[in-house]
Motif scaffolding. Structure first.
Motif, PDB file in Angstrom:
ATOM      1  N   GLU A   1       0.835  -1.201   0.000  1.00  0.00           N
ATOM      2  CA  GLU A   1       0.000   0.000   0.000  1.00  0.00           C
ATOM      3  C   GLU A   1       0.870   1.251   0.000  1.00  0.00           C
ATOM      4  O   GLU A   1       0.559   2.233  -0.679  1.00  0.00           O
ATOM      5  N   ARG A   2       1.968   1.222   0.740  1.00  0.00           N
ATOM      6  CA  ARG A   2       2.842   2.391   0.794  1.00  0.00           C
ATOM      7  C   ARG A   2       3.382   2.732  -0.594  1.00  0.00           C
ATOM      8  O   ARG A   2       3.377   3.895  -0.996  1.00  0.00           O
ATOM      9  N   ARG A   3       3.831   1.722  -1.337  1.00  0.00           N
ATOM     10  CA  ARG A   3       4.357   1.978  -2.682  1.00  0.00           C
ATOM     11  C   ARG A   3       3.251   2.466  -3.598  1.00  0.00           C
ATOM     12  O   ARG A   3       3.454   3.365  -4.413  1.00  0.00           O
ATOM     13  N   TRP A   4       2.041   1.859  -3.476  1.00  0.00           N
ATOM     14  CA  TRP A   4       0.923   2.268  -4.328  1.00  0.00           C
ATOM     15  C   TRP A   4       0.585   3.731  -4.086  1.00  0.00           C
ATOM     16  O   TRP A   4       0.404   4.507  -5.027  1.00  0.00           O
ATOM     17  N   LEU A   5       0.502   4.130  -2.809  1.00  0.00           N
ATOM     18  CA  LEU A   5       0.161   5.517  -2.488  1.00  0.00           C
ATOM     19  C   LEU A   5       1.265   6.471  -2.927  1.00  0.00           C
ATOM     20  O   LEU A   5       0.976   7.578  -3.401  1.00  0.00           O
ATOM     21  N   ALA A   6       2.517   6.071  -2.762  1.00  0.00           N
ATOM     22  CA  ALA A   6       3.623   6.930  -3.190  1.00  0.00           C
ATOM     23  C   ALA A   6       3.565   7.166  -4.696  1.00  0.00           C
ATOM     24  O   ALA A   6       3.798   8.287  -5.178  1.00  0.00           O
TER      25      ALA A   6
END
Length: 270
Positions: free
Chosen positions: A205-210
């Protein structure tokens, strides 16, 4: 502010189906504390204060006509009309109700003309902000057009953190939730195309949001909407503030939070 289009929860559901997401995704609704922090974030980005500015109104000469209220409702885009209609339905004697014909005309024509919406209208808006019924009307339109679609879309993308919902909520308010090239739906689609995955499926999720935030920042720097090319590049600080929170792991929106979107004194969200 964005040139925003009217959006319904039915259209949001259709968008979820368009993305091929199955029903039953986890809820992305915020707790009251998380929602308060998200609203303060939006207020900081829109009006440089943690206080919700129901009374704000100005002509920013940005193609949107008058911009007003807690979410930058615009006379040229329809959300200002919906706000006043909601208020007038609860209080038909309200001074602002008398401006419905001209607001309707401007919204239908998508016109940024402020003729008939001069100083008397602005004064009436500011005066109405002391009326809890008018504040409730603003809250209702924010929920209907921006917060609830953001919640549905965050759940559809299987985003689980409160920060993710806040990011979609702020994007909905600035970019709108239409399918235009600058809208939230389009930015979600670009993110999916870039990563070829939903959060939790081969990508965190962190990579997707970034990735979403980087694409949103690029859109702010070079928007498709010509009316936005003067002011949007100056607003990239709101994306940078979200990226800072993401990198710091402040994904739960637990107060207090400090944000510094404009490179000055940080705002403290409580």
């Amino acid at each position: 502010m964005a040139r925003k289009l009217r959006w319904t929860l039915a259209a949001t559901a259709a968008a979820c189906l368009l993305f091929g997401v199955l029903a039953g995704a986890a809820s992305a609704t915020l707790t009251p504390t998380q929602r308060r922090v998200a609203d303060q974030l939006v207020s900081v980005f829109e009006n440089s204060t943690t206080k919700i500015r129901y009374d704000y109104i100005a002509n920013l000469h940005d193609g949107c006509g008058l911009t007003a209220g807690r979410a930058g409702f615009c006379s040229a885009t329809g959300d200002m009309l919906l706000t006043v209609e909601t208020y007038a339905s609860a209080d038909p004697t309200a001074t602002l109700a008398g401006y419905l014909p001209v607001l309707r005309s401007r919204a239908e024509a998508k016109s940024d003309s402020t003729r008939g919406l001069g100083s008397n209208f602005e004064a009436a808006w500011r005066a109405a902000a002391s009326d809890s019924t008018f504040r409730d009307a603003q809250d209702a339109i924010v929920d209907q057009l921006y917060y609830e679609p953001a919640v549905h879309l965050a759940a559809a993308m299987r985003l689980r953190t409160p920060l993710a919902t806040a990011i979609f909520y702020d994007t909905a308010i600035q970019h709108g939730t239409g399918k235009d090239p600058d809208g939230l739906i389009t930015l979600i689609g670009r993110t999916r195309a870039r990563l070829h995955a939903l959060p939790g499926k081969r990508v965190s999720e962190r990579r997707w949001l970034a990735t979403f935030l980087r694409l949103r920042r690029a859109d702010l720097k070079h928007p498709h909407n010509r009316d936005r090319r003067a002011d949007w590049p100056e607003s990239v600080g709101r994306v940078d503030a979200f990226m800072t929170l993401l990198r710091a792991g402040r994904t739960g929106l637990n107060p207090p939070l400090r944000v510094d979107p404009w490179g000055g004194e940080p705002f403290v969200l409580r």
